[in-house]
Design a protein around this motif. Structure first.
Motif, PDB file in Angstrom:
ATOM      1  N   MET A  80     104.205   4.791  22.096  1.00  0.00           N
ATOM      2  CA  MET A  80     104.359   5.848  23.087  1.00  0.00           C
ATOM      3  C   MET A  80     103.004   6.491  23.349  1.00  0.00           C
ATOM      4  N   LYS A  81     102.696   6.724  24.608  1.00  0.00           N
ATOM      5  CA  LYS A  81     101.443   7.373  24.990  1.00  0.00           C
ATOM      6  C   LYS A  81     101.567   8.891  24.884  1.00  0.00           C
ATOM      7  N   ASP A  82     100.410   9.561  24.836  1.00  0.00           N
ATOM      8  CA  ASP A  82     100.404  11.012  24.931  1.00  0.00           C
ATOM      9  C   ASP A  82     100.945  11.399  26.308  1.00  0.00           C
ATOM     10  N   VAL A  83     101.616  12.542  26.368  1.00  0.00           N
ATOM     11  CA  VAL A  83     102.197  13.020  27.621  1.00  0.00           C
ATOM     12  C   VAL A  83     101.351  14.166  28.140  1.00  0.00           C
ATOM     13  N   ARG A  84     100.859  14.029  29.348  1.00  0.00           N
ATOM     14  CA  ARG A  84     100.034  15.078  29.970  1.00  0.00           C
ATOM     15  C   ARG A  84     100.939  16.067  30.694  1.00  0.00           C
ATOM     16  N   ILE A  85     100.688  17.355  30.421  1.00  0.00           N
ATOM     17  CA  ILE A  85     101.499  18.406  31.022  1.00  0.00           C
ATOM     18  C   ILE A  85     100.592  19.524  31.543  1.00  0.00           C
ATOM     19  N   GLU A  86     101.156  20.343  32.420  1.00  0.00           N
ATOM     20  CA  GLU A  86     100.449  21.518  32.904  1.00  0.00           C
ATOM     21  C   GLU A  86     101.465  22.523  33.416  1.00  0.00           C
ATOM     22  N   GLY A  87     101.030  23.769  33.517  1.00  0.00           N
ATOM     23  CA  GLY A  87     101.904  24.793  34.062  1.00  0.00           C
ATOM     24  C   GLY A  87     101.380  26.183  33.784  1.00  0.00           C
ATOM     25  N   TYR A  88     102.116  27.157  34.271  1.00  0.00           N
ATOM     26  CA  TYR A  88     101.773  28.556  34.042  1.00  0.00           C
ATOM     27  C   TYR A  88     102.497  29.066  32.801  1.00  0.00           C
ATOM     28  N   ALA A  89     101.727  29.486  31.810  1.00  0.00           N
ATOM     29  CA  ALA A  89     102.279  30.051  30.584  1.00  0.00           C
ATOM     30  C   ALA A  89     102.576  31.534  30.741  1.00  0.00           C
ATOM     31  N   SER A  90     101.924  32.170  31.712  1.00  0.00           N
ATOM     32  CA  SER A  90     102.146  33.583  32.010  1.00  0.00           C
ATOM     33  C   SER A  90     101.835  33.807  33.483  1.00  0.00           C
ATOM     34  N   ALA A 141     101.052  11.132  18.021  1.00  0.00           N
ATOM     35  CA  ALA A 141     100.623  10.740  16.674  1.00  0.00           C
ATOM     36  C   ALA A 141     101.519  11.292  15.567  1.00  0.00           C
ATOM     37  N   THR A 142     102.348  12.284  15.878  1.00  0.00           N
ATOM     38  CA  THR A 142     103.208  12.880  14.851  1.00  0.00           C
ATOM     39  C   THR A 142     104.673  12.761  15.261  1.00  0.00           C
ATOM     40  N   PRO A 143     105.581  12.795  14.293  1.00  0.00           N
ATOM     41  CA  PRO A 143     107.006  12.739  14.637  1.00  0.00           C
ATOM     42  C   PRO A 143     107.439  13.880  15.568  1.00  0.00           C
ATOM     43  N   ARG A 144     106.959  15.097  15.307  1.00  0.00           N
ATOM     44  CA  ARG A 144     107.346  16.229  16.167  1.00  0.00           C
ATOM     45  C   ARG A 144     106.768  16.049  17.567  1.00  0.00           C
ATOM     46  N   GLY A 145     105.545  15.545  17.660  1.00  0.00           N
ATOM     47  CA  GLY A 145     104.950  15.284  18.972  1.00  0.00           C
ATOM     48  C   GLY A 145     105.753  14.269  19.767  1.00  0.00           C
ATOM     49  N   ARG A 146     106.201  13.198  19.094  1.00  0.00           N
ATOM     50  CA  ARG A 146     107.023  12.188  19.775  1.00  0.00           C
ATOM     51  C   ARG A 146     108.349  12.779  20.239  1.00  0.00           C
ATOM     52  N   LEU A 147     108.952  13.617  19.405  1.00  0.00           N
ATOM     53  CA  LEU A 147     110.209  14.267  19.769  1.00  0.00           C
ATOM     54  C   LEU A 147     110.018  15.162  20.989  1.00  0.00           C
ATOM     55  N   VAL A 148     109.000  16.014  20.944  1.00  0.00           N
ATOM     56  CA  VAL A 148     108.747  16.934  22.054  1.00  0.00           C
ATOM     57  C   VAL A 148     108.427  16.149  23.330  1.00  0.00           C
ATOM     58  N   ALA A 149     107.611  15.111  23.212  1.00  0.00           N
ATOM     59  CA  ALA A 149     107.283  14.292  24.383  1.00  0.00           C
ATOM     60  C   ALA A 149     108.537  13.686  25.000  1.00  0.00           C
ATOM     61  N   ALA A 150     109.426  13.183  24.155  1.00  0.00           N
ATOM     62  CA  ALA A 150     110.670  12.586  24.653  1.00  0.00           C
ATOM     63  C   ALA A 150     111.549  13.640  25.331  1.00  0.00           C
ATOM     64  N   LEU A 151     111.647  14.821  24.738  1.00  0.00           N
ATOM     65  CA  LEU A 151     112.462  15.885  25.329  1.00  0.00           C
ATOM     66  C   LEU A 151     111.879  16.385  26.643  1.00  0.00           C
ATOM     67  N   VAL A 152     110.559  16.502  26.694  1.00  0.00           N
ATOM     68  CA  VAL A 152     109.913  16.895  27.956  1.00  0.00           C
ATOM     69  C   VAL A 152     110.142  15.817  29.012  1.00  0.00           C
ATOM     70  N   GLY A 153     109.960  14.570  28.637  1.00  0.00           N
ATOM     71  CA  GLY A 153     110.159  13.466  29.567  1.00  0.00           C
ATOM     72  C   GLY A 153     111.573  13.394  30.117  1.00  0.00           C
ATOM     73  N   ALA A 154     112.549  13.763  29.299  1.00  0.00           N
ATOM     74  CA  ALA A 154     113.950  13.736  29.709  1.00  0.00           C
ATOM     75  C   ALA A 154     114.365  14.986  30.481  1.00  0.00           C
ATOM     76  N   GLY A 155     113.473  15.986  30.523  1.00  0.00           N
ATOM     77  CA  GLY A 155     113.802  17.228  31.223  1.00  0.00           C
ATOM     78  C   GLY A 155     114.549  18.241  30.376  1.00  0.00           C
ATOM     79  N   ALA A 156     114.684  17.976  29.077  1.00  0.00           N
ATOM     80  CA  ALA A 156     115.391  18.896  28.190  1.00  0.00           C
ATOM     81  C   ALA A 156     114.536  20.085  27.769  1.00  0.00           C
ATOM     82  N   LEU A 157     113.217  19.926  27.819  1.00  0.00           N
ATOM     83  CA  LEU A 157     112.268  21.007  27.512  1.00  0.00           C
ATOM     84  C   LEU A 157     111.319  21.149  28.687  1.00  0.00           C
ATOM     85  N   ASP A 158     111.224  22.352  29.230  1.00  0.00           N
ATOM     86  CA  ASP A 158     110.276  22.568  30.327  1.00  0.00           C
ATOM     87  C   ASP A 158     109.728  23.988  30.365  1.00  0.00           C
TER      88      ASP A 158
END
Length: 132
Positions: free
Chosen positions: A1-11, A71-88
């Protein structure tokens, strides 16, 4: 799995959050000059999930751009959830340095920004990320 590039407004400046906080333009300036901001999942400092390559203030708010690391299990989980639209959502972790009360609102004019987290439910509902 590749790194997932993201962007957005945090505030978003001058936008009331669910905790009755409003962030003033310029509130993050000193923190952004001081060093890197951490990328966490749900504000859990035990397992960073990536890196913010850019963080800056513009006319609208605090904009971040980075990579969720596979590179980490949590990173892979978060990437998958972001990719699926479950985390945004994005959420900031900070310490108040300077603020004032304006009725029920706390107006934050200077904060010590520690981290920007990828979250399920952001305190500022409009603080969202997108995959780039």
């Amino acid at each position: 799995m590749k790194d997932v590039r993201i962007e957005g407004y945090a505030s978003l400046f001058w936008t009331r959050d669910l905790n009755d906080d409003v962030t003033a333009a310029g509130a993050f300036k000193e923190s952004l000059q001081a060093g890197p901001i951490r990328m966490l999942h749900q504000h859990d400092e035990a397992e960073p999930v990536g890196v913010w390559d850019e963080a800056f203030e513009d006319a609208r708010g605090l904009f971040v751009r980075g990579r969720i690391m596979s590179a980490t299990p949590r990173g892979r989980l978060v990437a998958a959830l972001v990719g699926a639209g479950a985390l945004d959502g994005l959420s900031i972790g900070f310490r108040q340095v300077k603020a004032r009360r304006d009725g029920a609102l706390r107006v934050l004019s200077r904060v010590d920004l520690w981290e920007v987290s990828i979250v399920t439910f952001p305190m500022l509902p409009a603080a969202r990320l997108r995959v780039v």
